[in-house]
Design an enzyme around this catalytic site. Structure first.
Site, PDB file in Angstrom:
ATOM      1  N   ARG A  61      60.215 -44.616   9.931  1.00 52.72           N
ATOM      2  CA  ARG A  61      61.654 -44.605   8.303  1.00 52.72           C
ATOM      3  C   ARG A  61      62.770 -44.029   9.250  1.00 52.72           C
ATOM      4  O   ARG A  61      63.910 -44.139   9.556  1.00 52.72           O
ATOM      5  CB  ARG A  61      61.222 -44.101   7.327  1.00 52.72           C
ATOM      6  CG  ARG A  61      62.716 -44.366   6.306  1.00 52.72           C
ATOM      7  CD  ARG A  61      62.215 -43.837   5.160  1.00 52.72           C
ATOM      8  NE  ARG A  61      61.499 -42.473   4.807  1.00 52.72           N
ATOM      9  CZ  ARG A  61      60.854 -40.922   4.999  1.00 52.72           C
ATOM     10  NH1 ARG A  61      60.036 -41.730   3.954  1.00 52.72           N
ATOM     11  NH2 ARG A  61      60.835 -39.593   4.475  1.00 52.72           N
ATOM     12  N   ASP A 186      85.554 -49.105   5.979  1.00 51.80           N
ATOM     13  CA  ASP A 186      84.726 -50.421   5.750  1.00 51.80           C
ATOM     14  C   ASP A 186      85.350 -51.193   6.735  1.00 51.80           C
ATOM     15  O   ASP A 186      86.608 -52.070   6.836  1.00 51.80           O
ATOM     16  CB  ASP A 186      84.449 -51.263   4.511  1.00 51.80           C
ATOM     17  CG  ASP A 186      83.527 -51.927   4.247  1.00 51.80           C
ATOM     18  OD1 ASP A 186      83.345 -53.163   5.053  1.00 51.80           O
ATOM     19  OD2 ASP A 186      83.200 -52.412   3.340  1.00 51.80           O
ATOM     20  N   LYS A 211      77.237 -59.711   8.009  1.00 54.98           N
ATOM     21  CA  LYS A 211      78.499 -60.730   8.150  1.00 54.98           C
ATOM     22  C   LYS A 211      77.996 -61.309   9.761  1.00 54.98           C
ATOM     23  O   LYS A 211      77.500 -61.827  10.231  1.00 54.98           O
ATOM     24  CB  LYS A 211      79.704 -60.130   8.096  1.00 54.98           C
ATOM     25  CG  LYS A 211      78.935 -59.231   6.417  1.00 54.98           C
ATOM     26  CD  LYS A 211      79.560 -60.749   5.549  1.00 54.98           C
ATOM     27  CE  LYS A 211      79.107 -60.359   4.249  1.00 54.98           C
ATOM     28  NZ  LYS A 211      79.891 -59.357   3.042  1.00 54.98           N
TER      29      LYS A 211
HETATM   30  C1  LIG Z   1      79.261 -58.535   2.421  1.00 51.49           C
HETATM   31  C2  LIG Z   1      80.488 -57.282   2.159  1.00 51.49           C
HETATM   32  C3  LIG Z   1      79.962 -56.174   2.602  1.00 51.49           C
HETATM   33  C4  LIG Z   1      78.400 -55.647   1.423  1.00 51.49           C
HETATM   34  O1  LIG Z   1      76.902 -56.200   2.735  1.00 51.49           O
HETATM   35  P1  LIG Z   1      75.585 -56.455   1.977  1.00 51.49           P
HETATM   36  O2  LIG Z   1      75.150 -56.590   3.595  1.00 51.49           O
HETATM   37  O3  LIG Z   1      76.246 -57.729   1.587  1.00 51.49           O
HETATM   38  O4  LIG Z   1      74.855 -55.521   0.945  1.00 51.49           O
HETATM   39  C5  LIG Z   1      80.929 -54.815   2.341  1.00 51.49           C
HETATM   40  N1  LIG Z   1      81.950 -54.781   2.830  1.00 51.49           N
HETATM   41  C6  LIG Z   1      81.987 -55.934   2.413  1.00 51.49           C
HETATM   42  C7  LIG Z   1      83.560 -55.672   2.901  1.00 51.49           C
HETATM   43  C8  LIG Z   1      82.058 -57.078   3.223  1.00 51.49           C
HETATM   44  O5  LIG Z   1      82.386 -58.392   2.880  1.00 51.49           O
END
Ligand SMILES: *Cc1c(COP(=O)(O)O)cnc(C)c1O
Length: 396
Positions: A61, A186, A211
């Site tokens: 982990r 983010d 992404k």
């Molecule tokens: C898609 C996304 C997330 C979340 O990612 P997941 O892997 O789908 O949980 C967080 N922040 C932004 C800006 C996103 O586009």
């Protein structure tokens, strides 16, 4: 692996880092890729080692060489102290938030934040006694007016989801520093290739690695990169909550990393080309793309970012549901679905009016979010051109 001809003081370019960071073929029998380690148990050779935990890996982990390799590579790109991988982008967001807050605290959250982040604040953080105050993405240094003795952190996302407003991160970082509060970001849209958040005073840079890092829409993964003073707090939260990435997903993240800069270059060029083409279309009221001169905060993008990626939005002139369906239902290459950052182009309608609280969204028509994939740009234009023809036929 010291090469005397190399000048080791010369910083590596990101294109070289994504190819070489986080793997060591001399340790893997010459094989270029780090193997996918799987496992929970890690054996200790002696009681003494077991009691002191004095070896690189102690339990699955807490990481293994595949996880550590990708974490180190992301740290290098983000210019961070450490990186922790998580099972999804949302888990990176929630783990980072939970690392810093306690009952009674307030946090400042940007109003155009990724919707599930908002849902987490309004449901999970509120239940823990943490108050979320939403703010205008264009607030800049005036965010100082929202800070109270209870403010623990500022959360940013720039450009923000769907409506793509940019934030003045240096101005916000200055305020955060003056008040000794944490600054989280983010950074999924730009990735560290186009925005090195920690160099701008951000303490914690979060990636939905799902992404662009994974890049092929075949895995969910997140990363949290920290400044030295934030690392122990995020590490503690990660351990308390049992957060860890899956083996398969980590491998796919590391594999995607190797082509990140070439993919982004293609996403960038095609998205700008398509955005300009859309700007000239009669059906389109506005294009929301930070790299276009028409973007309200284009100057911030020029000042702070070194590139743009494949995601942007447009506002149509029409709000007709039937016209929208006529346009989108029969697209050939643009798929309709959530997430983005993969090789395939995507398009989804969105309604920012439905969730904003600190600001109001005045879209004159339907907002569409596009992710421009790696297809030929002329095929993508032809696909949208045919879609607009169906849209026009449905209106008239
Ligand atoms: C898609 C996304 C997330 C979340 O990612 P997941 O892997 O789908 O949980 C967080 N922040 C932004 C800006 C996103 O586009």
């Amino acid at each position: 692996m010291t090469d005397k001809k190399n000048d080791h003081n010369r910083p590596k370019s990101d294109a070289t880092t994504v190819v070489h960071a986080g793997r060591d073929p001399t340790a893997t029998h010459g094989f270029i890729n780090q193997p996918s380690y799987r496992g929970s148990t890690v054996l200790f050779p002696t009681v003494k080692t077991l009691k002191t935990l004095n070896q690189p890996y102690t339990y699955g982990r807490y990481g293994n060489p595949t996880v550590r390799g990708l974490e180190d590579a992301i740290s290098e790109l983000e210019v961070g102290d450490a990186t922790l991988l998580t099972a999804s982008g949302l888990q990176a967001v929630t783990t980072a938030l939970l690392a810093f807050v306690a009952a009674g605290d307030e946090i400042l959250m940007v109003d155009n934040v990724y919707q599930p982040t908002r849902t987490f604040c309004d449901n999970a953080l509120s239940a823990l006694g943490v108050t979320t105050i939403y703010y205008d993405p264009t607030i800049g240094g005036a965010i100082a007016d929202l800070i109270t003795a209870k403010t623990k952190l500022i959360f940013t996302e720039s450009p923000g989801s769907q409506t793509m407003e940019l934030q003045d991160i240096p101005a916000i970082a200055k305020v955060a520093k003056a008040h000794d509060i944490w600054l989280l970001m983010d950074n999924t849209w730009a990735t560290p290739i186009f925005f090195k958040a920690l160099n701008f005073g951000v303490d914690v840079s979060i990636q939905a690695a799902t992404k662009y890092f994974v890049g092929h829409a075949d895995a969910l993964l997140g990363s949290i990169t920290t400044s030295a003073r934030a690392t122990p707090l995020v590490q503690r939260a990660r351990n308390l909550y049992g957060v860890c990435p899956g083996a398969e997903e980590t491998y796919l993240g590391a594999r995607g990393l190797r082509t990140l800069t070439v993919r982004l270059a293609h996403h960038q060029a095609s998205a700008i080309d398509l955005a300009l083409w859309l700007e000239a279309r009669a059906e389109v009221s506005r294009v929301l793309h930070p790299a276009l001169e028409s973007h309200p905060q284009h100057a911030l993008w020029q000042r702070d970012f070194t590139g743009s990626t494949g995601l942007f939005s447009i506002v149509l002139k029409t709000n007709s549901d039937t016209a929208l369906a006529a346009m989108l239902d029969d697209l050939q290459y643009f798929g309709m679905g959530y997430s983005w950052g993969g090789f395939e182009s995507l398009i989804v309608p969105a309604d920012p009016r439905s969730y904003r609280t600190a600001t109001t969204w005045n879209g004159e028509g339907q907002l569409l979010r596009l992710h421009v994939g790696l297809e030929d740009i002329n095929d993508l234009k032809a696909d949208l051109d045919a879609g607009f023809a169906r849209l026009n036929a449905a209106i008239s």
